[in-house]
Structures are given as C-alpha cells and as structure tokens.
Write a protein that holds these residues in place. Structure first.
Motif, PDB file in Angstrom:
ATOM      1  N   TRP A   8       0.825  -1.197   0.000  1.00  0.00           N
ATOM      2  CA  TRP A   8       0.000   0.000   0.000  1.00  0.00           C
ATOM      3  C   TRP A   8       0.858   1.245   0.000  1.00  0.00           C
ATOM      4  N   VAL A   9       1.904   1.228   0.822  1.00  0.00           N
ATOM      5  CA  VAL A   9       2.730   2.415   0.958  1.00  0.00           C
ATOM      6  C   VAL A   9       3.398   2.741  -0.365  1.00  0.00           C
ATOM      7  N   TYR A  10       3.780   1.711  -1.125  1.00  0.00           N
ATOM      8  CA  TYR A  10       4.425   1.967  -2.408  1.00  0.00           C
ATOM      9  C   TYR A  10       3.507   2.775  -3.314  1.00  0.00           C
ATOM     10  N   VAL A  11       2.254   2.384  -3.322  1.00  0.00           N
ATOM     11  CA  VAL A  11       1.328   3.029  -4.229  1.00  0.00           C
ATOM     12  C   VAL A  11       1.035   4.459  -3.826  1.00  0.00           C
ATOM     13  N   TRP A  12       0.876   4.704  -2.561  1.00  0.00           N
ATOM     14  CA  TRP A  12       0.424   6.029  -2.143  1.00  0.00           C
ATOM     15  C   TRP A  12       1.501   6.891  -1.513  1.00  0.00           C
ATOM     16  N   GLY A  13       2.707   6.438  -1.535  1.00  0.00           N
ATOM     17  CA  GLY A  13       3.732   7.246  -0.892  1.00  0.00           C
ATOM     18  C   GLY A  13       3.535   7.151   0.602  1.00  0.00           C
ATOM     19  N   LEU A  14       3.547   8.256   1.263  1.00  0.00           N
ATOM     20  CA  LEU A  14       3.401   8.195   2.708  1.00  0.00           C
ATOM     21  C   LEU A  14       2.016   8.649   3.129  1.00  0.00           C
ATOM     22  N   SER A  15       1.007   8.363   2.317  1.00  0.00           N
ATOM     23  CA  SER A  15      -0.291   8.961   2.619  1.00  0.00           C
ATOM     24  C   SER A  15      -0.985   8.297   3.799  1.00  0.00           C
ATOM     25  N   CYS A 185      13.042   3.460   6.035  1.00  0.00           N
ATOM     26  CA  CYS A 185      13.455   2.701   4.858  1.00  0.00           C
ATOM     27  C   CYS A 185      12.781   1.346   4.829  1.00  0.00           C
ATOM     28  N   ALA A 186      12.583   0.761   6.007  1.00  0.00           N
ATOM     29  CA  ALA A 186      11.915  -0.537   6.065  1.00  0.00           C
ATOM     30  C   ALA A 186      10.505  -0.416   5.519  1.00  0.00           C
ATOM     31  N   THR A 187       9.810   0.651   5.929  1.00  0.00           N
ATOM     32  CA  THR A 187       8.441   0.850   5.469  1.00  0.00           C
ATOM     33  C   THR A 187       8.374   1.092   3.976  1.00  0.00           C
ATOM     34  N   LEU A 188       9.347   1.840   3.455  1.00  0.00           N
ATOM     35  CA  LEU A 188       9.325   2.165   2.041  1.00  0.00           C
ATOM     36  C   LEU A 188       9.960   1.079   1.180  1.00  0.00           C
ATOM     37  N   ASN A 189      10.443   0.021   1.824  1.00  0.00           N
ATOM     38  CA  ASN A 189      11.157  -1.036   1.101  1.00  0.00           C
ATOM     39  C   ASN A 189      12.345  -0.487   0.333  1.00  0.00           C
ATOM     40  N   GLU A 190      13.161   0.283   1.025  1.00  0.00           N
ATOM     41  CA  GLU A 190      14.333   0.854   0.386  1.00  0.00           C
ATOM     42  C   GLU A 190      15.583   0.480   1.173  1.00  0.00           C
ATOM     43  N   TYR A 191      16.618   0.127   0.445  1.00  0.00           N
ATOM     44  CA  TYR A 191      17.910  -0.154   1.066  1.00  0.00           C
ATOM     45  C   TYR A 191      18.865   0.792   0.349  1.00  0.00           C
ATOM     46  N   PRO A 192      18.869   2.062   0.775  1.00  0.00           N
ATOM     47  CA  PRO A 192      19.448   3.088  -0.084  1.00  0.00           C
ATOM     48  C   PRO A 192      20.961   3.141  -0.091  1.00  0.00           C
ATOM     49  N   TYR A 193      21.488   3.706  -1.183  1.00  0.00           N
ATOM     50  CA  TYR A 193      22.876   4.151  -1.201  1.00  0.00           C
ATOM     51  C   TYR A 193      22.907   5.369  -0.298  1.00  0.00           C
ATOM     52  N   ILE A 194      24.002   5.561   0.387  1.00  0.00           N
ATOM     53  CA  ILE A 194      24.052   6.689   1.321  1.00  0.00           C
ATOM     54  C   ILE A 194      25.033   7.732   0.793  1.00  0.00           C
ATOM     55  N   ARG A 195      24.586   8.947   0.686  1.00  0.00           N
ATOM     56  CA  ARG A 195      25.450  10.033   0.232  1.00  0.00           C
ATOM     57  C   ARG A 195      25.424  11.155   1.243  1.00  0.00           C
ATOM     58  N   TYR A 196      26.604  11.730   1.472  1.00  0.00           N
ATOM     59  CA  TYR A 196      26.665  12.821   2.453  1.00  0.00           C
ATOM     60  C   TYR A 196      27.915  13.633   2.168  1.00  0.00           C
ATOM     61  N   GLY A 223      12.931 -12.062   5.144  1.00  0.00           N
ATOM     62  CA  GLY A 223      11.752 -11.990   4.271  1.00  0.00           C
ATOM     63  C   GLY A 223      11.538 -10.620   3.647  1.00  0.00           C
ATOM     64  N   TRP A 224      12.250  -9.644   4.133  1.00  0.00           N
ATOM     65  CA  TRP A 224      12.025  -8.274   3.660  1.00  0.00           C
ATOM     66  C   TRP A 224      12.710  -8.051   2.328  1.00  0.00           C
ATOM     67  N   TRP A 225      12.072  -7.366   1.412  1.00  0.00           N
ATOM     68  CA  TRP A 225      12.666  -7.100   0.106  1.00  0.00           C
ATOM     69  C   TRP A 225      12.839  -5.604  -0.065  1.00  0.00           C
ATOM     70  N   TYR A 226      13.683  -5.223  -1.006  1.00  0.00           N
ATOM     71  CA  TYR A 226      13.835  -3.787  -1.272  1.00  0.00           C
ATOM     72  C   TYR A 226      13.913  -3.526  -2.772  1.00  0.00           C
ATOM     73  N   HIS A 227      13.575  -2.295  -3.123  1.00  0.00           N
ATOM     74  CA  HIS A 227      13.607  -1.884  -4.529  1.00  0.00           C
ATOM     75  C   HIS A 227      15.027  -1.953  -5.052  1.00  0.00           C
ATOM     76  N   GLY A 228      15.191  -2.564  -6.196  1.00  0.00           N
ATOM     77  CA  GLY A 228      16.528  -2.648  -6.768  1.00  0.00           C
ATOM     78  C   GLY A 228      17.201  -3.968  -6.434  1.00  0.00           C
ATOM     79  N   SER A 229      16.511  -4.841  -5.684  1.00  0.00           N
ATOM     80  CA  SER A 229      17.134  -6.101  -5.326  1.00  0.00           C
ATOM     81  C   SER A 229      16.817  -7.181  -6.339  1.00  0.00           C
ATOM     82  N   GLY A 230      15.776  -6.914  -7.137  1.00  0.00           N
ATOM     83  CA  GLY A 230      15.355  -7.951  -8.067  1.00  0.00           C
ATOM     84  C   GLY A 230      14.369  -8.910  -7.437  1.00  0.00           C
ATOM     85  N   ASN A 231      14.030  -8.633  -6.153  1.00  0.00           N
ATOM     86  CA  ASN A 231      13.118  -9.536  -5.464  1.00  0.00           C
ATOM     87  C   ASN A 231      11.733  -8.989  -5.282  1.00  0.00           C
ATOM     88  N   CYS A 232      11.357  -8.008  -6.075  1.00  0.00           N
ATOM     89  CA  CYS A 232      10.050  -7.394  -5.878  1.00  0.00           C
ATOM     90  C   CYS A 232       8.936  -8.408  -6.016  1.00  0.00           C
TER      91      CYS A 232
END
Lengths: 492, 105
Positions: A8-15, A185-196, A223-232
């Motif tokens: 659900w969160v993927y579809v609606w962002g953080l609504s 990040c867990a909620t958004l299913n993101e395992y991001p690259y970190i830039r700073y 069991g958790w998947w993330y965008h860019g892992s190929g496991n969607c």
C-alpha cells in the motif's frame, strides 16, 4: 505483516490511507467486535500523524487510551497496543497482565511495536502468562517517524540542534535518529545508497551509524525485500535502488532565515500556527457582527491547501478571488434565470438543490483560505516586508532588483536603515544574521555599524558570538563571498 | 541523477522577486459559469502523479525549512523523480533563530 503494508505504501507514498488500512484491517479489522486502542506517547504521535479519529473508528476502535494513565476496564473489548519498544512502555504493558484479576481487557490482545524489540524484553514478554494467553498478533511495525505530508516526514527526536553540533560522535541522539531512519526505509522497502558531505562531521557520523543499523536490519529480516534487489513481489513495478542524501543544516543557515512569500512558507513564518492548526477570527454564522475563533487544519486532507501551498501569495489570492467569483456567479445565474420569468424545470431545480451542500463546503474552504491569505498580506504590509525582503535578496545574491550588482557598502547602508525601522528585536536579529551569513562575515566596521543600529539585547549578542560553533564567522576582512560557494569544512 | 543543489538559496532569491505584490485584481478570464463545476477545477490540479525510477530520500540534520520543501517539490515536478523530504523537524524562521540561541554556552 510488513509485506501487506509495504504494498500500500508503495502506491500512495506516505499517505494517510495506507496506514489506516494496513495495520487495522489486516489483522485487527478481521477480528469482530469493538476494540480499545492503547498508545504510549510516541505511539500516539505516530498514529495521529498517520490516521484521523474517523479512520480509527471505522475499524471498530471505540476508545483510545494513554498507556501511562490509570485506565478503566473494558472486559468485553479486545485490546490493541501501539507502543515504542522502550523499557518503560513494556513494563507498563506487562503490568496490565501481571495478575489475572486485574486484567482490564478482553480475550484478545494485539501488540504493535514501533521498532525492533530488544532481546531482553522479548524474554520478559514470553514469560508473561496472561499476555501470551491472549496474544492474537504481535509485530514490529517499523513506523517510528511522523508523516507530515505525502512526501515529507519528521523524526520525533527531542531538540537535537545543540547536541548534534557539539561534535561528540556516537551520541544517543544520533543513534535514535539512525534507528528511526531505518524504520522509514523498512516501510518504504528501500535499502538506499548513502550520500553525504564528507567534510561534515555530523553527516559522516550519522551515515556510518545508519549503515550499520540498516545492515543489521536487512540481516535480521530475511523476508524483507527492497527496490533494486530484483526480489520485488509480483504486482509492484521494479524500481532502482534509492539514495539517501544526508544534509547538514550548518552548511546553509541562510535559507531558513530569508522571508519567503510562497503560501506555505509565508503562513508558517508570519502567522501563529500550531503544527498544522491555525486559528483565525471570522464572522460567526449566526450573527455577522460578532467575531468568533475558527480553527483550520492545513494538511493533506485539505485539497485546496495541497493545490495552493507551493504557489506565490499573489497567485493564491488571484486564484481564490477568481474561484469565489465563479461560485457566486454560478449560483446567482440560476436565480436570475428564474427571475426573468423562465420556468425552472424540475431537473434544473434538482440540480441546483444538489449543488447546495457542495456549494457551502466549497465556499467555506475558499473563504477560509482567503482569510488566511489576507492575514498574510496584512502582516506583509504592516511589517514593511516588501522593502525588507528586497534588502535580504540583495544581501543573498549581491544583485538588486534590476539584476545589477550592488556595492556591499550600499547594501549595508540599506540594511542599517531597515534595522532602525524594525520594531521587533527578533526580526532585527534575523536581519543581522542574514547579513553576516550571506557575506561569510562582515568587516569589523560594518558589523559594529549594524549592531549599533540594531541595539540588540544580551542574549541576541551572545547568539551571534556562538555562531562559530557551527562554523559561521561573524568577522571577515574580505566579505561578499557569494552564499552558494562551498565553505571549508566545519568542526575540523 | 539530480541531487539537491547547494545553491538553492540563489535560486530562491531570483524567484522570490515579484513585482506588483500589492493590489491583486480578479482575473479577466471569461468563464461559462452555468456549466462550470467548482469541484472539478480543484480536482485536476491534484491528480496523483506516478514517479518512475529510483527514489531520493533527503534527510536534513538540524531542521528543514518550508522554502526547501517547496523547492524539492518543484525539482520533483521538473525532473519527474520522487523526492521524499525529512528532517528532525520543520522549522519556521523564528524557530530556527531559537535553535541558534541554544548554541550559547
């Protein structure tokens, strides 16, 4: 649990909608009967940021109680706990089920923790017989952040400003911030690259703590998947891996001080606003000569606010006026048609009547925003902000209204006269801060000149001297460095 | 990939200059009032847009201003990339000054 709501969160962002449906309907909603929702303070903030009371009641929750208070028994209702996995909250939870005789609620308990539960508490929970007997669901929902808008969030970390810039490294504030970011990040299913920015001590430190915590999370949750892992999972479109960009406030202290005349920024700057709530004086409906206080919530649920918040105030007023005119014309045209002797057919009459409640709602929204926009313009005019913002912009860009380069001495002169005019000492401090920060410091002479014109109090003067803690010089023999040029590293 | 540019302050400077802020008149557009539905005007501006590609999550340590939030939205629109903005809190100018005051030792 995580899989259901991530979709659900993927579809609606953080609504809002995602959270309301997800927690409650997935497990709890399927459970019949009325329930009690018990939240501790962090839980309360997260829940109220995500869902409204109406959404909660739709899921058959009749009462919301605070964990910390002494509560009334509801022996025939199921209990839902949404709490932070802290020692205090867990102890209070266990207290509720310490003794069979004192259990306040019914046969079913649903436990939701805002973040990962430390192992030591897990064993305590397992040993609580009365709780385990009633437990229908337990999950770490990993929602330890507050949603402000559809694509904006805040972390509920208590006033870190000073602690972040004291340069003490692995402080508890940084740790908690990193943990909360992990839940985001867990909620958004993101395992991001970190830039700073490497030269920023605060960012480097937070980046490494975050990486450590994020890796820990991924390791513990197979069991958790993330965008860019190929496991969607099927049904969700594949995205590339995201990036988390960590920024440090001390690298740009100018932006939050400048006056901004776009609707949302202006409202938050000039008017008294409490979170999303704003109060204004309006004519009461019963008696137009009496003024009453009206509360307005400026959040994502107000479609007009969402549409106009990023617009310039001039455009806002223009749009509102045009719409109000349309509404008035459109309603009166129906009336005048009748007056001209034409008979209104039943269909036309029905159509007009159907539009009446809509009319009232639309009109009320339009007039609320008109009030607020006018109040902004009122403050704008009373504060002489047109001229003041002109000085600010020239300080920030080095150029004047006609895009000609203006000499610093001239700008300082204008600044000086503005300072003498401004009544509020905080506003004077603001202008001096803008002058100092935008130029990377001023010459001793200019600085003294402005300080004399501003006649600041002791606290304000001390604030200016403390700017060095975040790398801002107040004295510079070579001022006029453009604000967007990168400064040398802070704090070493 | 578009990153949040450090020069956001200059960008704002030029866009904040607007002439004729006072005395706004209603527009001269002709509208067919009889057929206009007020609700529809608002609805079309708020259609949810679907963003492709990788997300950018921006986290500002120390507080985020509303100006920056607005700029992020604009960048999102211009580049069709999703940007999620966050911070420890959102600050208005006066709140930021209060934060600066806490630096006094």
């Amino acid at each position: 649990m995580n899989e259901i709501y991530s979709e659900w969160v993927y579809v609606w962002g953080l609504s809002y909608i995602s959270f309301a449906f997800v927690w409650f309907s997935a497990t709890v909603g399927a459970h019949p009967g009325w329930k009690v929702l018990i939240v501790d303070e962090p839980g309360m903030k997260v829940v109220s940021a995500a869902v409204g009371m109406y959404d909660i009641m739709e899921q058959q929750v009749s009462v919301v109680e605070a964990l910390e208070k002494k509560r009334a028994p509801f022996k025939d209702m199921a209990a839902i706990y949404v709490i932070a996995p802290t020692g205090d909250s867990i102890r209070r939870l266990l207290n509720d089920y310490a003794d069979k005789a004192t259990v306040l609620y019914g046969k079913s308990v649903f436990l939701y923790f805002l973040g990962p539960i430390p192992k030591k508490y897990m064993s305590e929970l397992k040993q609580c017989k009365q709780l385990v007997k009633r437990l229908k669901a337990m999950a770490e929902i990993n929602v330890d952040f507050l949603i402000r808008e559809q694509r904006a969030f805040t972390l509920d970390v208590n006033d870190p400003f000073v602690s972040l810039f004291n340069g003490s490294g692995m402080s508890s504030v940084e740790l908690r911030t990193a943990e909360k970011l992990v839940t985001l990040c867990a909620t958004l299913n993101e395992y991001p690259y970190i830039r700073y920015k490497q030269s920023s001590k605060v960012c480097s430190s937070l980046a490494s703590i975050f990486k450590m915590k994020m890796d820990e999370f991924v390791g513990c949750n197979r069991g958790w998947w993330y965008h860019g892992s190929g496991n969607c999972p099927s049904g969700t479109a594949e995205r590339d891996r995201s990036t988390l960009l960590l920024l440090d406030r001390s690298s740009d202290c100018l932006t939050p001080l400048l006056h901004d005349f776009y609707y949302q920024a202006m409202v938050n700057d000039l008017l008294k606003i409490d979170g999303h709530k704003i109060t204004y004086q309006a004519d009461s409906q019963e008696n137009p000569s009496v003024k009453e206080n009206k509360d307005v919530l400026l959040n994502d649920k107000d479609k007009l606010w969402v549409e106009l918040r990023g617009e310039h105030i001039a455009k806002v007023i223009e749009v509102l006026s045009a719409r109000i005119k349309d509404v008035v014309n459109s309603s009166t045209s129906n009336v005048t048609r009748k007056d001209k002797g034409e008979n209104m057919s039943l269909a036309q009459l029905a159509a007009t009547l159907k539009q009446l409640p809509e009319y009232r709602e639309v009109m009320s929204k339009l007039s609320q925003h008109m009030h607020i926009a006018h109040e902004c313009m009122d403050k704008f005019n009373k504060g002489g902000l047109l001229d003041l913002s002109d000085v600010e912009q020239t300080l920030a860009t080095g150029k004047d209204e006609e895009n000609r380069v203006e000499k610093l001495s001239e700008t300082i002169g204008r600044c000086e006269s503005a300072l003498i005019r401004i009544k509020d000492p905080t506003d004077r401090l603001r202008l001096i801060l803008i002058a100092i920060i935008s130029q990377g410091g001023l010459t001793r002479g200019d600085k003294d000149r402005l300080l004399r014109a501003a006649s600041l109090g002791r606290k304000e003067l001390q604030t200016l001297e403390s700017l060095s803690h975040i790398g801002i010089k107040t004295v510079n023999n070579n001022p006029g460095v453009p604000a967007n040029e990168t400064k040398k590293g802070f704090l070493g | 990939m578009p990153l949040m540019s450090q020069s956001s302050s200059t960008g704002i400077a030029s866009s904040a200059r607007r002439r004729g802020k006072g005395g706004v008149e209603g527009s001269n557009r002709k509208r067919n009032s009889a057929t206009d539905q007020w609700g529809k005007q608002q609805a079309k501006a708020n259609e949810p847009t679907h963003y492709d590609g990788a997300r950018n999550i921006v986290f500002m340590i120390g507080g985020l201003s509303f100006t920056e939030l607005r700029t992020a939205r604009k960048v999102m629109q211009n580049n069709s990339r999703e940007i999620i903005m966050g911070s420890t809190k959102f600050v208005s100018p006066n709140e930021f000054i209060n934060d600066l005051k806490t630096l006094i030792d």
